[in-house]
Write a protein that holds these residues in place. Structure first.
Motif, PDB file in Angstrom:
ATOM      1  N   GLY A  60      29.471   6.223 -21.064  1.00 52.60           N
ATOM      2  CA  GLY A  60      30.184   6.326 -19.783  1.00 52.60           C
ATOM      3  C   GLY A  60      29.771   4.861 -18.884  1.00 52.60           C
ATOM      4  N   CYS A  61      29.680   4.281 -17.747  1.00 50.09           N
ATOM      5  CA  CYS A  61      30.180   3.568 -16.953  1.00 50.09           C
ATOM      6  C   CYS A  61      28.999   4.031 -15.801  1.00 50.09           C
ATOM      7  N   LYS A  62      28.022   3.108 -14.894  1.00 49.97           N
ATOM      8  CA  LYS A  62      27.860   3.161 -13.507  1.00 49.97           C
ATOM      9  C   LYS A  62      28.474   2.952 -13.278  1.00 49.97           C
ATOM     10  N   THR A  63      29.066   2.681 -11.649  1.00 51.48           N
ATOM     11  CA  THR A  63      29.742   2.179 -10.537  1.00 51.48           C
ATOM     12  C   THR A  63      28.721   0.982 -10.516  1.00 51.48           C
ATOM     13  N   GLY A  64      29.841   0.265 -10.294  1.00 54.54           N
ATOM     14  CA  GLY A  64      29.995  -1.847 -10.148  1.00 54.54           C
ATOM     15  C   GLY A  64      29.598  -2.281 -11.358  1.00 54.54           C
ATOM     16  N   VAL A  79      40.591  -3.777 -23.084  1.00 53.60           N
ATOM     17  CA  VAL A  79      41.120  -3.950 -21.331  1.00 53.60           C
ATOM     18  C   VAL A  79      39.663  -4.059 -20.922  1.00 53.60           C
ATOM     19  N   ILE A  80      38.718  -3.863 -19.450  1.00 50.86           N
ATOM     20  CA  ILE A  80      37.646  -4.228 -19.666  1.00 50.86           C
ATOM     21  C   ILE A  80      38.104  -2.808 -17.900  1.00 50.86           C
ATOM     22  N   HIS A  81      37.057  -1.980 -18.665  1.00 49.97           N
ATOM     23  CA  HIS A  81      36.801  -0.837 -17.572  1.00 49.97           C
ATOM     24  C   HIS A  81      35.746  -1.266 -16.494  1.00 49.97           C
ATOM     25  N   THR A  82      36.105  -0.868 -15.420  1.00 48.11           N
ATOM     26  CA  THR A  82      34.865  -0.829 -14.116  1.00 48.11           C
ATOM     27  C   THR A  82      35.198   0.190 -12.883  1.00 48.11           C
ATOM     28  N   VAL A  83      33.824   0.307 -12.495  1.00 44.28           N
ATOM     29  CA  VAL A  83      34.127   2.454 -11.762  1.00 44.28           C
ATOM     30  C   VAL A  83      33.130   1.297 -10.344  1.00 44.28           C
ATOM     31  N   GLY A  84      34.798   1.406  -9.557  1.00 42.89           N
ATOM     32  CA  GLY A  84      34.789   0.974  -8.331  1.00 42.89           C
ATOM     33  C   GLY A  84      34.121   1.827  -7.472  1.00 42.89           C
ATOM     34  N   PRO A  85      33.241   2.205  -6.604  1.00 38.34           N
ATOM     35  CA  PRO A  85      32.985   2.896  -5.705  1.00 38.34           C
ATOM     36  C   PRO A  85      33.432   3.929  -4.770  1.00 38.34           C
ATOM     37  N   ILE A  86      32.998   4.533  -4.552  1.00 39.03           N
ATOM     38  CA  ILE A  86      34.014   5.741  -3.821  1.00 39.03           C
ATOM     39  C   ILE A  86      34.189   5.862  -2.413  1.00 39.03           C
ATOM     40  N   TYR A  87      35.084   5.244  -1.589  1.00 35.92           N
ATOM     41  CA  TYR A  87      34.623   4.799   0.096  1.00 35.92           C
ATOM     42  C   TYR A  87      34.034   5.863   0.487  1.00 35.92           C
ATOM     43  N   ASN A  88      33.378   5.733   1.395  1.00 37.31           N
ATOM     44  CA  ASN A  88      32.914   6.777   2.447  1.00 37.31           C
ATOM     45  C   ASN A  88      33.032   6.012   3.899  1.00 37.31           C
ATOM     46  N   ASP A  89      32.200   5.527   4.254  1.00 41.56           N
ATOM     47  CA  ASP A  89      32.672   4.721   6.342  1.00 41.56           C
ATOM     48  C   ASP A  89      32.250   3.071   5.626  1.00 41.56           C
ATOM     49  N   GLY A  93      26.890   1.043   1.021  1.00 45.47           N
ATOM     50  CA  GLY A  93      27.238  -0.372   0.129  1.00 45.47           C
ATOM     51  C   GLY A  93      28.270  -0.732  -0.526  1.00 45.47           C
ATOM     52  N   GLU A  94      30.137   0.366  -0.173  1.00 49.05           N
ATOM     53  CA  GLU A  94      30.883   0.494  -0.738  1.00 49.05           C
ATOM     54  C   GLU A  94      31.019  -1.115  -1.507  1.00 49.05           C
ATOM     55  N   LYS A  95      31.198  -2.004  -0.551  1.00 44.32           N
ATOM     56  CA  LYS A  95      31.579  -3.618  -0.396  1.00 44.32           C
ATOM     57  C   LYS A  95      30.223  -3.851  -1.695  1.00 44.32           C
ATOM     58  N   ALA A  96      28.786  -4.094  -1.231  1.00 48.03           N
ATOM     59  CA  ALA A  96      28.304  -4.416  -2.758  1.00 48.03           C
ATOM     60  C   ALA A  96      28.963  -4.267  -3.867  1.00 48.03           C
ATOM     61  N   LEU A  97      28.960  -2.782  -4.126  1.00 46.72           N
ATOM     62  CA  LEU A  97      29.856  -1.965  -5.522  1.00 46.72           C
ATOM     63  C   LEU A  97      30.823  -2.613  -5.829  1.00 46.72           C
ATOM     64  N   LEU A  98      32.181  -2.965  -5.317  1.00 46.35           N
ATOM     65  CA  LEU A  98      33.311  -2.874  -4.982  1.00 46.35           C
ATOM     66  C   LEU A  98      33.005  -4.910  -5.355  1.00 46.35           C
ATOM     67  N   GLU A  99      32.430  -5.567  -5.319  1.00 43.99           N
ATOM     68  CA  GLU A  99      32.315  -7.079  -5.411  1.00 43.99           C
ATOM     69  C   GLU A  99      31.512  -6.832  -6.522  1.00 43.99           C
ATOM     70  N   SER A 100      30.789  -6.814  -6.825  1.00 41.12           N
ATOM     71  CA  SER A 100      29.288  -5.998  -8.425  1.00 41.12           C
ATOM     72  C   SER A 100      30.261  -6.101  -9.486  1.00 41.12           C
ATOM     73  N   CYS A 101      31.206  -5.279  -9.334  1.00 39.69           N
ATOM     74  CA  CYS A 101      32.979  -4.117 -10.219  1.00 39.69           C
ATOM     75  C   CYS A 101      33.701  -5.960  -9.887  1.00 39.69           C
ATOM     76  N   TYR A 102      34.603  -6.631  -9.355  1.00 39.46           N
ATOM     77  CA  TYR A 102      35.133  -7.944  -9.692  1.00 39.46           C
ATOM     78  C   TYR A 102      33.856  -8.798 -10.512  1.00 39.46           C
ATOM     79  N   ARG A 103      32.946  -9.040 -10.451  1.00 45.11           N
ATOM     80  CA  ARG A 103      32.032  -9.864 -10.257  1.00 45.11           C
ATOM     81  C   ARG A 103      31.270  -9.654 -12.595  1.00 45.11           C
ATOM     82  N   LEU A 135      41.721  -5.868  -0.630  1.00 44.35           N
ATOM     83  CA  LEU A 135      42.535  -7.224  -1.313  1.00 44.35           C
ATOM     84  C   LEU A 135      40.980  -8.316  -0.980  1.00 44.35           C
ATOM     85  N   LYS A 136      40.706  -7.862   0.548  1.00 42.24           N
ATOM     86  CA  LYS A 136      39.550  -9.167   0.962  1.00 42.24           C
ATOM     87  C   LYS A 136      38.540  -9.512  -0.079  1.00 42.24           C
ATOM     88  N   VAL A 137      38.181  -7.980  -0.355  1.00 44.71           N
ATOM     89  CA  VAL A 137      37.442  -8.309  -1.162  1.00 44.71           C
ATOM     90  C   VAL A 137      37.329  -9.077  -3.019  1.00 44.71           C
TER      91      VAL A 137
END
Ligand code: ADP
Length: 348
Positions: A60-64, A79-89, A93-103, A135-137
Motif C-alpha cells: 500500500g501507499c499513504k495519501t500524499g 509507473v509511479i503510483h501516488t495517492v491523491g486526497p479525497i476532496y471534502n471541502d 489539508g487537501e491542497k497540501a496533500l495534493l502538492e505532496s503527491c506531485y513532489r 490543475l493549478k496545484v
C-alpha cells in the motif's frame, strides 16, 4: 507525439496517459495500490497482470506519498503510483496533500533518472478535487520543481471539460480580449483615416502622450537624426541578445534561472547567448520578458529589438498583455490560458 524543435519542460497535452512514450507515467492510485477505476483501471489494463503482482508486494501507499514499479506492457518504463486526497471541502489539508503527491512523484522520478514524466490530473476524478484547482496545484508544484531540475513533464488531460481553467480567469481574459478587440478595431480604422490625411513624417505627434514608450521615442529619435544608411546603422540600439543578457544581470538571475523560468530549452538559450544578432521568434521574446518580469514598456522594447510589436488585433498579444498588466508572470499559467484560447504557447 508532436515533437517541437525545442521542447518545453512542461506541457499540457490531451491524451490517454497509457499511450505516453515517456520514462514514467504517474498513476492516481488508492491506498491499497491494488487497482481501481478511472485512470488507475486504465493503467492496470494496459500494463497487464505483472503490474498488479508487483503492486501487491508494496504493502500500500499513504495519501500524499508515492511508490514506483515497472511499466510492464506500457510504453513507459515505470509507473509511479501516488495517492491523491479525497476532496471534502478544501479545508481538510487537501491542497497540501495534493502538492505532496506531485513532489513525491517527481522526487521518485528523479531518483530513477527519468527524463520524461507524464501526470494525470490527480484527485480530479472520483476523488472530486475541482479540476481548475487541481490543475493549478499541478502547474505550481511542477513549475517549482523544474526551476531546479532538468526534466520534461507532461500534464495529460483526458477529457475535454478538464481543459476548463478557472472560470474566473477565463471570463476575465475573455472580457479583456473583447474590450481590446473592439478598441483596436475602432482605433485602427480611425488611425488609417488619419494616416491618409496626414503628411508622412509625424509619428509622435499623432500619438497620445501616454502611448509613447521608449520604443516609440527611439523610433522618432532615429528618424530625426539622419537619412543616410550609415547614420541609421549608427543609431542601432543594443541587440535582443545583448538586452536579454543585460536584463538577466540587472535582475541578479543566473542564465539557468532565466531560461528555465522562461520554459526555454538550454540549447536555444546558448544559441542566443553566443549570437549577438540572434533573431528569436516572438513567443521566445515574450517568454523571456515574462521570465524577467519586464514591465509592459520594457517588453515592448525587447520585442522591438527582435522586430516585433504587441498588437491588439490578435488574442495571443492581448493575453500576454493581460498577464503583464496584472503582474502575473507565471509562464505555466500564461500557457494554460493561451492553450485555452487555442493560441501557440510561450517558450516553444
Ligand atoms: P482520482 O481518484 O485521483 O480522482 P481518477 O482516475 O478518477 O482519479 O481521475 C483522475 C483524472 O484522470 C481525471 O481527470 C480523469 O479524467 C483522468 N483520466 C481518466 N482516465 C485517463 C487516462 N486514460 N489518461 C489520462 N487521464 C485519465
Amino acid at each position: 507525439m508532436h515533437r517541437k524543435e525545442y521542447f518545453m519542460p512542461l506541457e499540457i497535452v490531451r491524451n490517454d496517459i497509457t499511450k505516453m512514450k515517456v520514462d514514467a507515467i504517474v498513476n492516481a492510485a488508492d491506498e491499497s495500490l491494488l487497482g481501481g477505476g478511472g485512470v488507475d483501471g486504465a493503467i492496470h489494463r494496459a500494463a497487464g497482470a505483472g503490474l498488479l503482482a508487483e503492486c501487491r508486494t508494496l504493502g500500500g501507499c499513504k495519501t500524499g506519498m508515492a511508490q514506483i514499479t515497472g511499466g510492464y506492457n506500457l510504453p513507459a518504463k515505470y509507473v509511479i503510483h501516488t495517492v491523491g486526497p479525497i476532496y471534502n471541502d478544501g479545508k481538510h489539508g487537501e491542497k497540501a496533500l495534493l502538492e505532496s503527491c506531485y513532489r513525491e512523484s517527481l522526487a521518485l522520478a528523479k531518483e530513477h533518472n527519468c527524463e520524461t514524466v507524464a501526470f494525470p490530473l490527480i484527485s480530479s476524478g472520483v476523488y472530486g478535487y475541482p479540476k481548475d484547482q487541481a490543475l493549478k496545484v499541478a502547474i505550481d508544484v511542477i513549475s517549482d520543481f523544474l526551476l531546479e531540475n532538468e526534466m520534461t513533464v507532461y500534464i495529460v488531460i483526458f477529457d475535454k471539460d478538464t481543459y476548463q481553467i478557472s472560470e474566473k480567469l477565463f471570463s476575465d481574459i475573455a472580457e479583456y480580449i473583447d474590450d481590446n478587440y473592439v478598441d483596436e478595431h475602432t482605433d485602427y480604422r480611425r488611425e488609417r483615416i488619419r494616416m491618409n490625411a496626414l503628411p508622412s513624417m509625424a509619428p509622435c505627434a499623432r500619438r497620445k502622450k501616454s502611448d509613447i514608450d521608449s520604443f516609440e521615442m527611439c523610433e522618432c529619435k532615429a528618424m530625426a537624426v539622419g537619412s543616410g544608411l550609415d547614420d541609421a546603422l549608427s543609431q542601432m540600439d543594443e541587440s535582443f541578445s545583448e538586452m536579454l543578457l543585460r536584463k538577466i544581470d540587472e535582475r541578479g538571475m543566473t542564465d539557468a534561472q532565466c531560461y528555465k523560468k522562461a520554459n526555454i530549452d538550454r540549447k536555444l538559450f546558448s544559441k542566443i547567448r553566443s549570437d549577438v544578432n540572434y533573431k528569436p521568434s516572438k513567443p521566445t521574446v515574450l517568454a523571456f520578458a515574462i521570465s524577467l518580469e519586464l514591465t509592459l514598456a520594457e517588453t515592448k522594447d525587447m520585442l522591438m529589438k527582435a522586430g516585433f510589436a504587441l498588437s491588439h488585433s490578435n488574442k495571443f498579444d492581448i493575453i500576454i498583455e493581460y498577464f503583464i498588466k496584472n503582474g502575473n508572470y507565471n509562464i505555466f499559467e500564461i500557457n494554460e490560458a493561451l492553450f485555452a484560447f487555442d493560441q501557440s504557447l510561450l517558450g516553444a
